[in-house]
Design an enzyme around this catalytic site. Structure first.
Site, mmCIF file in Angstrom:
data_model
loop_
_atom_site.group_PDB
_atom_site.id
_atom_site.type_symbol
_atom_site.label_atom_id
_atom_site.label_comp_id
_atom_site.label_asym_id
_atom_site.label_seq_id
_atom_site.Cartn_x
_atom_site.Cartn_y
_atom_site.Cartn_z
ATOM 1 N N ASP A 149 -79.128 -1.048 -31.810
ATOM 2 C CA ASP A 149 -78.334 -0.315 -32.792
ATOM 3 C C ASP A 149 -77.060 0.016 -32.039
ATOM 4 O OD1 ASP A 149 -77.016 1.800 -34.185
ATOM 5 O OD2 ASP A 149 -78.843 2.061 -35.355
ATOM 6 N N HIS A 150 -75.976 -0.669 -32.373
ATOM 7 C CA HIS A 150 -74.797 -0.566 -31.501
ATOM 8 C C HIS A 150 -74.218 0.853 -31.466
ATOM 9 C CE1 HIS A 150 -72.507 -1.190 -35.243
ATOM 10 N NE2 HIS A 150 -71.449 -0.733 -34.608
ATOM 11 N N HIS A 193 -77.795 3.502 -38.229
ATOM 12 C CA HIS A 193 -76.766 4.271 -37.523
ATOM 13 C C HIS A 193 -76.815 5.777 -37.836
ATOM 14 C CE1 HIS A 193 -75.557 0.275 -36.804
ATOM 15 N NE2 HIS A 193 -74.757 0.113 -37.830
HETATM 16 C C1 BG6 Z 1 -72.632 -2.440 -39.149
HETATM 17 C C2 BG6 Z 1 -72.651 -2.524 -40.646
HETATM 18 O O1 BG6 Z 1 -73.926 -2.286 -38.643
HETATM 19 O O2 BG6 Z 1 -71.833 -1.353 -38.736
HETATM 20 C C3 BG6 Z 1 -71.230 -2.654 -41.176
HETATM 21 O O3 BG6 Z 1 -73.421 -3.628 -41.056
HETATM 22 C C4 BG6 Z 1 -70.353 -1.553 -40.640
HETATM 23 O O4 BG6 Z 1 -71.217 -2.630 -42.604
HETATM 24 C C5 BG6 Z 1 -70.489 -1.449 -39.128
HETATM 25 O O5 BG6 Z 1 -69.029 -1.840 -41.000
HETATM 26 C C6 BG6 Z 1 -69.763 -0.224 -38.605
HETATM 27 O O6 BG6 Z 1 -69.716 -0.273 -37.199
HETATM 28 P P1 BG6 Z 1 -68.554 0.467 -36.401
HETATM 29 O O7 BG6 Z 1 -68.930 0.306 -34.975
HETATM 30 O O8 BG6 Z 1 -67.280 -0.252 -36.749
HETATM 31 O O9 BG6 Z 1 -68.548 1.875 -36.872
#
Ligand code: BG6
Length: 484
Positions: A176-177, A239
């Site tokens: 989960d980044h 997230h």
């Molecule tokens: C992804 C979603 O996991 O996270 C996207 O699938 C979203 O829809 C993105 O735009 C948001 O990531 P970050 O790091 O740009 O907040």
């Protein structure tokens, strides 16, 4: 002995936008403990050099100023490509033979990154097992799995079972980044490396918590996928709940994968699942105007591009403190923030004392962009009697540390290479998150669902959501971060 990272779905966007640039940065900064080989695997046919050339262009683009042609050349010497089909065991056997040739009798660690479409996760894992690539006789074998992890509890459960037929839980890294973001890890530091926040981090001092992940972009080219997923699956199950867990968890006994994840899972287990009538009362769904005109979206689609939910955590620390979560596309600005809203003072000593919660103390954790933390508090306006105004103490990452914030994938890839799963989701964690989202998704499909509210792009979601909050005596912190 070198490590080998095999990327399945190598010709895809994730590989060129995130994974290879992150690996290149780790190489450039000298962060990799051992030399690394990167092997791309997908159906497209490339020679090693063709793939290197393609990656050079994309990495130069995404690395920007930090791209150094000479460094790239030495990193790229260890990039390889092996064409293959995830459906074919013989292609995995060929991959194994290719890896053996590369390793020339010195087998090291293998990390398999599933950057494919989710429907290929199960077959890829089965093939890895059949072809002997999961066998740890000659070194660690780990698998990294991207989101989405299932589309509901049942599918996540089935995926976990398929994975566990081939890999033990210790070999699995569910990514989960958001957990790779510096500011999310800093929340752990803020809470557990300081003494002043912990005593007030509970229901005695906190009125409620808001977790907002607002995106300015709309669904763009991902509309086809998005229309089947919707905001709850795309952002909440992973997230937002991760942010909630890090905000609400107890201090782990050690800073180590299972100790941390045990505490996180307990938070999810304490969340009161919303069902039936409560879903109507405590969740909110919206769709931005113009969404159904996007290519790939059903013209009659009722998919939510915005959602808000009020969750309660039934434990000693958080009893009676609502956690408001919201996320949406096509909103005012890009901001991810966690707002800890403290109670208003119990006794109004000054004539101009703060009246409502809006003027009470607030700790705002800016996850991105404008990474930092602000503490809002009342101050006496000079030379104006006892007039007060809310001011803030402001910590900005940019001002304090300068330089570019690393990409989340750098930290996560490094951790996976080093065998540290602290920032990855465990099987029970993912399933517990689905246990919270599943009943909401079910209710949203029923006749009893909350109305889908429309909103204009460029706002903070539907007006009704603001009113819903006001009706509870609270207000969303609708502030776009100021970029320094
Ligand atoms: C992804 C979603 O996991 O996270 C996207 O699938 C979203 O829809 C993105 O735009 C948001 O990531 P970050 O790091 O740009 O907040």
């Amino acid at each position: 002995m070198a490590d080998t990272l095999v990327i399945f779905g190598a010709s895809g966007d994730l590989t060129s936008r995130k994974l290879v640039p992150a690996l290149y940065q780790l190489f450039r900064k000298g962060r990799l403990e051992k030399p690394i080989r990167v092997v791309g695997f997908s159906r497209s046919k490339f020679t090693h050099d063709e793939w290197r050339k393609k990656l050079r262009e994309t990495t130069a683009k995404f690395a920007g100023e930090s791209f150094d042609a000479k460094q790239w050349e030495s990193f790229a010497e260890q990039i390889y490509y092996q064409a293959g089909d995830i459906g074919k065991t013989e292609d995995f056997v060929a991959l194994r033979q290719f890896l053996e040739t590369l390793e020339a009798g010195e087998p090291g660690q293998h990390l398999y990154y599933l950057a494919t479409a989710p429907r290929f996760y199960e077959p890829a894992i089965a093939r890895l097992g059949e072809s002997g690539l999961a066998d740890e006789t000659h070194g660690p074998r780990r698998v990294i799995i991207e989101k989405p992890f299932g589309v509901d509890l049942e599918s996540a459960n089935a995926l976990n079972q398929s994975i566990h037929k081939v890999f033990s839980e210790q070999q699995v890294y569910r990514i989960d980044h958001y957990l790779g973001k510096e500011t999310v890890q800093n929340l752990l530091v803020l809470r557990f490396a300081n003494t002043i926040f912990e005593p007030i981090w509970n229901r005695n001092y906190i009125d409620h918590v808001q977790i907002t992940v607002a995106e300015e972009v709309d669904v763009g080219s991902r509309a086809g996928y998005y229309d089947t997923a919707g905001v709850l699956r795309d952002m909440f199950q992973n997230h937002l709940l991760q942010l909630l867990m890090v905000t609400a968890m107890e201090a782990p006994v050690r800073f180590e994968a299972d100790a941390i994840r045990n505490e996180k899972v307990k938070v999810l287990q304490a969340i009161h699942p919303l069902e039936g009538e409560q879903v109507r009362k405590d969740t909110f769904r919206g769709q931005y105007r113009g969404y159904t005109a996007a290519e790939g979206v059903e013209p009659t689609s009722r998919t939510a591009t915005f959602a808000a939910a009020k969750l309660s955590i039934d434990n000693w620390r958080w009893q009676g403190v609502p956690f408001y979560l919201r996320s949406g596309k096509a909103m005012s600005c890009r901001t991810t923030q966690i707002v800890i809203q403290f109670h208003a003072p119990p006794h109004k000593l000054f004539a101009g004392s703060p009246r409502g919660l809006g003027e009470a103390n607030r700790l705002v954790i800016q996850v991105q962009p404008a990474e930092g933390i602000q503490l809002h508090f009342q101050t006496k306006v000079p030379d104006a009697g006892m007039k007060m105004r809310q001011t803030d103490l402001d910590f900005s990452y940019q001002k304090e540390f300068r330089g570019q914030m690393p990409e989340a994938y750098e930290r996560l890839l490094l951790d996976a290479l080093e065998g540290d799963a602290s920032l990855f989701a465990r099987a029970d964690e993912v399933e517990a998150a689905w246990q919270i989202c599943d009943p909401i998704l079910q209710s949203w499909k029923s006749n009893d669902r909350p109305t889908l509210m429309m909103y204009d792009p460029g706002l903070w979601g539907p007006d009704e959501c603001r009113e819903w909050m006001l009706a509870q005596g609270r207000e969303w912190f609708d502030t776009c971060p100021v970029l320094g």
